[in-house]
Structure formats: C-alpha cells, structure tokens
Design a protein around this motif. Sequence first.
Motif, mmCIF file in Angstrom:
data_model
loop_
_atom_site.group_PDB
_atom_site.id
_atom_site.type_symbol
_atom_site.label_atom_id
_atom_site.label_comp_id
_atom_site.label_asym_id
_atom_site.label_seq_id
_atom_site.Cartn_x
_atom_site.Cartn_y
_atom_site.Cartn_z
ATOM 1 N N ALA A 176 0.864 -1.194 0.208
ATOM 2 C CA ALA A 176 0.054 -0.076 0.044
ATOM 3 C C ALA A 176 0.818 1.248 -0.029
ATOM 4 O O ALA A 176 0.722 2.608 -0.669
ATOM 5 N N GLU A 177 1.995 1.300 0.949
ATOM 6 C CA GLU A 177 2.801 2.306 0.876
ATOM 7 C C GLU A 177 3.514 2.686 -0.453
ATOM 8 O O GLU A 177 3.640 3.642 -0.880
ATOM 9 N N ARG B 10 2.602 1.664 -3.381
ATOM 10 C CA ARG B 10 1.604 2.240 -4.498
ATOM 11 C C ARG B 10 1.332 3.760 -4.295
ATOM 12 O O ARG B 10 1.402 4.163 -5.138
ATOM 13 N N ARG B 11 1.324 4.138 -2.888
ATOM 14 C CA ARG B 11 1.219 5.455 -2.842
ATOM 15 C C ARG B 11 2.473 6.416 -3.139
ATOM 16 O O ARG B 11 2.299 7.383 -3.888
ATOM 17 N N ARG B 12 3.518 5.959 -2.887
ATOM 18 C CA ARG B 12 4.751 6.481 -3.298
ATOM 19 C C ARG B 12 4.953 6.642 -4.764
ATOM 20 O O ARG B 12 5.521 7.450 -5.226
ATOM 21 N N SER C 277 2.552 6.278 -6.878
ATOM 22 C CA SER C 277 1.339 6.959 -7.309
ATOM 23 C C SER C 277 0.531 6.057 -8.336
ATOM 24 O O SER C 277 0.253 6.205 -9.648
#
Length: 96
Positions: A88-89, A91-93, A95
């Motif tokens: 999840a982290e 994916r966020r980083r 984008s």
Amino acid sequence: RLVPRSEILYAQAHGDFVRIVTAEGRYLLRSTLSEIESRWRPFGFVRVHRGYVANLNRAVELTPLLGGTAELLLAGERTVPVARRHVAELRRRLSV
C-alpha cells in the motif's frame, strides 16, 4: 569501488553483508540493510521487503501477486519482491 547511488537498482541482505545491485554488476558492502535504508531514504530508496531496499527512481512497474504481495520491476528487467505490508505504501509513493 565507488558506485554512483543513482546507478543502484536495489540492495539485498546477504548474510553479514549487503549486496548492491546495479545494471552492470553486483557488489558486497559490509553494512546492514537497516543502515542502508536509513542513510539512503532521502535519495529515493525504500524498504520493500525484509531483505530488500529498492531505488524507486529506477522503478518501472509494480505488479500485484496472489496473497497480497507484489513484484517491483526495476530498470534492466530486474525484479524484487514486495511484502504485503509494504504494498500500500509503495503504491502511494509510486502514485499507482
């Protein structure tokens, strides 16, 4: 041997050493993965698995796998596993 940090694809735990992987080769460094992670974090390196720290500046694609894990494709067709707890982290980083 001095290797520019920008050329490093990932670092992998290797016993009492850390294996530094570039497109041109692999090198051993007497250090810990935790130390590499903390020193290189400002330069785009992030822990993706308990045994790997990847250079997100060289990331090409994040592929989800069964069970919630993933695989990170880096430049030069190199891949590293991504643990469930980091997906999840990451994916966020990236984008994604």
